[in-house]
Design a protein around this motif. Sequence first.
Motif, PDB file in Angstrom:
ATOM      1  N   UNK A  98       4.382   1.461  -9.127  1.00 53.95           N
ATOM      2  CA  UNK A  98       2.876  -0.062  -9.301  1.00 53.95           C
ATOM      3  C   UNK A  98       3.596  -0.897  -9.490  1.00 53.95           C
ATOM      4  N   UNK A  99       4.399  -0.967 -10.657  1.00 57.05           N
ATOM      5  CA  UNK A  99       5.363  -2.671 -10.598  1.00 57.05           C
ATOM      6  C   UNK A  99       6.001  -2.859  -9.124  1.00 57.05           C
ATOM      7  N   UNK A 100       6.993  -2.130  -8.828  1.00 59.18           N
ATOM      8  CA  UNK A 100       7.128  -3.124  -7.579  1.00 59.18           C
ATOM      9  C   UNK A 100       5.491  -3.193  -6.332  1.00 59.18           C
TER      10      UNK A 100
ATOM     11  N   UNK B 132       4.348  -6.710  -7.601  1.00 64.02           N
ATOM     12  CA  UNK B 132       5.894  -7.619  -7.099  1.00 64.02           C
ATOM     13  C   UNK B 132       6.462  -8.180  -5.753  1.00 64.02           C
ATOM     14  N   UNK B 133       5.072  -7.087  -4.814  1.00 65.19           N
ATOM     15  CA  UNK B 133       4.877  -8.146  -3.244  1.00 65.19           C
ATOM     16  C   UNK B 133       3.807  -8.204  -3.175  1.00 65.19           C
TER      17      UNK B 133
ATOM     18  N   UNK C 242       0.593  -1.141  -0.370  1.00 63.52           N
ATOM     19  CA  UNK C 242      -0.486  -0.009   0.075  1.00 63.52           C
ATOM     20  C   UNK C 242       0.809   1.701   0.092  1.00 63.52           C
ATOM     21  N   UNK C 243       2.148   0.932   0.699  1.00 66.06           N
ATOM     22  CA  UNK C 243       2.823   2.723   1.088  1.00 66.06           C
ATOM     23  C   UNK C 243       3.303   2.419  -0.702  1.00 66.06           C
ATOM     24  N   UNK C 244       4.299   1.387  -1.622  1.00 66.68           N
ATOM     25  CA  UNK C 244       4.003   2.178  -2.455  1.00 66.68           C
ATOM     26  C   UNK C 244       3.116   2.382  -3.625  1.00 66.68           C
TER      27      UNK C 244
ATOM     28  N   UNK D 238      -4.101  -1.704  -9.103  1.00 62.06           N
ATOM     29  CA  UNK D 238      -2.733  -1.702  -9.158  1.00 62.06           C
ATOM     30  C   UNK D 238      -2.569  -1.712 -11.134  1.00 62.06           C
ATOM     31  N   UNK D 239      -3.011  -3.116 -11.730  1.00 59.67           N
ATOM     32  CA  UNK D 239      -3.308  -3.407 -12.667  1.00 59.67           C
ATOM     33  C   UNK D 239      -4.002  -1.748 -13.358  1.00 59.67           C
TER      34      UNK D 239
END
Length: 446
Positions: free
Chosen positions: A270-272, A275-276, A248-250, A283-284
């Motif tokens: 958003x790619x990070x 990844x998490x 959520x931070x990223x 995100x997408x």
Amino acid sequence: MELNDWNDAERRAERAAELFEQRKWSEALRELQFAVTVNPYNAAWLFNLGLTLDELGRGAEAVKAYRQALELEPEDTATLQRLGAALQRLGQPGNALECFERLAAAHPDLEPAYCPQIACHVELGDHERAEECFYLARQLVEHCPACYFHIGCSLLARGNWDRAIYCFRQTYELQPLHPQVAMKLAEAYRRKGEPERARRWYLARLRQAPLDTAALLELARLLIEMGRLDDAAERIASAAQISPQDPGVHFARGLLLLRRGLHADAIDALQRVLHLDPTYPAAHLRLGEIRLAMRQVIEARTHLRSEVLRQPQDPQTLKDLANLLIDTGETRSAVACLRRLTAMRPDDVHAWQNLAVALLLRGQLEDGMAACRRALDIHPGYPPVVFNLGLALAQAGRFNEAARLVASVRAGAPHHADLDLLALRIRVLRWRARLARLFERLLGLR
């Protein structure tokens, strides 16, 4: 089994109760496991085993223990309550509901049999039954903070902002330290379009729990929406210090970078997130939004399709996703999202309007016009919907109907520019149709 074993089991069960009171749950668990191994027919010990496993966060094992206790005492009030609550925490509202319904059948005058049913029905999307249980509970306890909270969640899910806010405020007055009500009040005010009030409620939650990263991040997102980007950056930095690996931070950082127009950096953030947590909500969607802004339509469609496959349940996410799908020509998926949204929010005029647009773009005139009429039932004379419906009627060759629609709405808004434009478009389409018929006749004569 020897008598000494039974006596030892009794002593260890008593010792487990003492350890439980001292919050030494792991030690209490060992004592209880020995006791129930010796005597697996003691319902109280099995119940206590379930309580201890619950405290240790071992929900599935707790459910098993409660079920074993219920086999011995099928109508035990405390066990039914705890089993239902454990199933709710495990995300099994249907199974939890069965427990609470059994409890209500055995004890119809027990308010805690009805209160948690409200939450179960809300999770299952059965808001009518949620309201029924709310009123049943109020007949037994008129002002229960949990009942107000649960029905507030139902109203929030349906977009009834004012009634939801009233219920959440009732919860707050009855139980000011309720761990979720400040966040829900913030969400309700935010969705209602009152960001400053929403901001104050997020701050109220942070006064209660300064290390609540969810509150920090939701406040940051609100500040981004309000254009207070520096303040948002401070909140994101605070959340990152507490939980640096929280996706959520990223995600919040990605939204901030997107708002600042830093597309490449936003994509990295958003790619990070993915990844998490590959299933992180929206995100997408946001990656699709960025790719579309960069005119990378193929990449945008890929991300938007991934978001569709995630089957989002958040109404705003569905609305944003549908709009982006329309912009990329993915009208079929847009229709699916908007049908889901109108099922969740049957009184949302904008949802029906967007569904109508998506259907009309697909050439489904009759379905599109039906969606327009549903929107006009909610908001009679709403100009964008009238315009779309009138144009659709004209395209279908139903010019008289289109003209009557314009005349009926114009009676209430005689100088509306959109109506004038619509009337002109209808006349043009009528004359074009007449000319087409005329040419057909002339060609037929030849």
